[in-house]
Design an enzyme around this catalytic site. Structure first.
Site, mmCIF file in Angstrom:
data_model
loop_
_atom_site.group_PDB
_atom_site.id
_atom_site.type_symbol
_atom_site.label_atom_id
_atom_site.label_comp_id
_atom_site.label_asym_id
_atom_site.label_seq_id
_atom_site.Cartn_x
_atom_site.Cartn_y
_atom_site.Cartn_z
ATOM 1 N N SER A 229 1.485 -1.261 0.068
ATOM 2 C CA SER A 229 -0.015 -0.014 0.260
ATOM 3 C C SER A 229 0.764 1.303 -0.330
ATOM 4 O O SER A 229 1.401 1.647 -1.249
ATOM 5 C CB SER A 229 -0.877 0.058 1.390
ATOM 6 O OG SER A 229 -1.902 1.052 1.648
ATOM 7 N N GLU B 17 -8.905 -5.277 -6.155
ATOM 8 C CA GLU B 17 -8.430 -3.728 -6.016
ATOM 9 C C GLU B 17 -9.561 -3.358 -7.915
ATOM 10 O O GLU B 17 -8.435 -2.185 -8.040
ATOM 11 C CB GLU B 17 -7.496 -3.913 -5.701
ATOM 12 C CG GLU B 17 -6.783 -4.691 -4.906
ATOM 13 C CD GLU B 17 -5.659 -3.930 -4.428
ATOM 14 O OE1 GLU B 17 -5.020 -3.506 -3.351
ATOM 15 O OE2 GLU B 17 -4.753 -4.951 -3.830
ATOM 16 N N HIS C 158 -7.668 -5.403 -1.061
ATOM 17 C CA HIS C 158 -7.076 -4.364 -0.436
ATOM 18 C C HIS C 158 -5.809 -5.139 1.087
ATOM 19 O O HIS C 158 -4.476 -5.613 0.798
ATOM 20 C CB HIS C 158 -6.983 -3.216 -0.473
ATOM 21 C CG HIS C 158 -6.107 -1.885 0.040
ATOM 22 N ND1 HIS C 158 -4.548 -1.968 -1.315
ATOM 23 C CD2 HIS C 158 -5.057 -2.097 0.867
ATOM 24 C CE1 HIS C 158 -3.966 -1.134 -1.019
ATOM 25 N NE2 HIS C 158 -4.112 -0.667 0.354
#
Length: 347
Positions: free
Chosen positions: A198, A259, A312
């Site tokens: 991330s 995602e 995610h």
């Protein structure tokens, strides 16, 4: 010499769904989750790491830890180091560095350590986290892992501006953490991996672009390419491509299939609306296209992998296990459940 990009994609993919807002690669930033487990995917900012392998005696590794303060004394980091008990090679152990070190520690158990130690040349493991019992420190990681200022969505639908501390953290890593690490274990400077997920995946790419030779492998799981209105996809990438001059590096970019899709989102939720506005700058295929562009850069060896069905949050473990597999040669455990099952997705 430019090498072809290695791509691993799901065998079957559902058609991408388009919505009013473009969804960025990586980066629903904790807003996406498997619909049937939505409740379990809610963020819990008070989640602690509990006992980890660093707190127990290991057959194959010894653990040490140390704290580092910033030069101004305003910030601090906690580093756990796992040193193989096997004799060190003449050049030192290869080193596998992990950001979000508190959370990464949870994903290791004795069986995984034993598998890593059984490799012909085991890796030293470096967990860069924070001196806190929290699994994730959202405020600190937003400050440290972002190369420029940007906005982060809040639960109440507003945004908080911040970030831009990546270069400061890189200075800390080079000038403070590395020297302290070398007091505890000798590592091979030619075999250094940096992994992040991330915002930490964004940090890994920024490090590739700006710190030539700091690491030889850069693993970015679900990198937050939307940060700063997608700024990393512009001038920073272009400067790197123009100036890399054949310097070798390996790049691993992973993304969850989920995602890339807009599914089961409550678009009436103000927090969802704010976040979707923030990520418009990075289309759903940004990570894959970035990998394609980087594969054309002389000296880079690039691998892109898309993980079926994953969103995610679960990509934290999946990308870490995949990177360990690709770098160390252990079995690929990316499809095994997280030891922190039910924790919040990482921002």
């Amino acid at each position: 010499m430019t090498r072809p990009m290695q791509t691993c994609r799901p065998r079957s993919r559902r058609p991408l769904r388009l919505a009013t807002f473009a969804i960025a690669a990586g980066l629903l930033c904790g807003l996406q989750g498997v619909p049937s487990t939505a409740a379990a995917q809610q963020r819990d900012p008070t989640r602690t790491i509990g006992e980890t392998v660093a707190d127990r005696v290991s057959t194959d590794y010894r653990f040490e830890r140390f704290d580092i303060a910033s030069p101004d004394g305003q910030r601090s980091w906690r580093v756990h180091v796992a040193v193989p008990k096997a004799p060190a090679p003449a050049a030192g152990y290869p080193a596998f560095w992990m950001l979000d070190g508190n959370a990464a520690l949870i994903e290791f158990d004795e069986a995984l350590l034993a598998e890593l130690a059984a490799r012909p040349v085991p890796h030293a493991l470096v967990f860069v986290g924070y001196p806190s019992a929290l699994r994730i420190d959202s405020e600190a990681r937003t400050r440290d892992y972002t190369p420029f200022a940007g906005e982060r969505p809040q639960r109440d639908g507003t945004t908080v501006s911040g970030g831009g501390g990546a270069d400061a953290l890189l200075e800390v890593i080079e000038r403070q953490i590395r020297p302290e690490l070398e007091q505890r274990v000798t590592t091979d400077p030619t075999q250094q991996t940096l992994w992040g997920h991330s915002l930490a995946g964004l940090f890994a790419l920024h490090t590739l672009y700006t710190r030539t030779g700091a690491f030889d492998t850069y693993a970015a799981g679900s990198p937050s390419l939307w940060w700063g209105d997608g700024a990393l996809l512009g001038a920073p990438e272009q400067r790197f491509v123009a100036n890399n001059a054949g310097r070798p590096a390996r790049v691993l970019i992973g993304l969850g299939e989920g995602e890339r899709q807009v599914a089961h989102r409550d678009l009436s939720d103000p927090r969802v609306q704010v976040h979707l506005r923030r990520i418009e700058a990075a289309p759903p295929d940004s990570a894959e296209k970035l990998a394609q562009r980087l594969s054309a850069v002389d000296g880079l060896q690039v691998s892109y992998r898309e993980f079926p069905r994953l969103t995610h949050g679960p990509m934290f473990r999946a990308s870490l296990m995949w990177a360990l597999h690709m770098v160390t040669g252990i079995a690929d455990h990316s499809d095994t459940p997280s030891r922190a099952e039910g924790v919040e997705p990482v921002r």
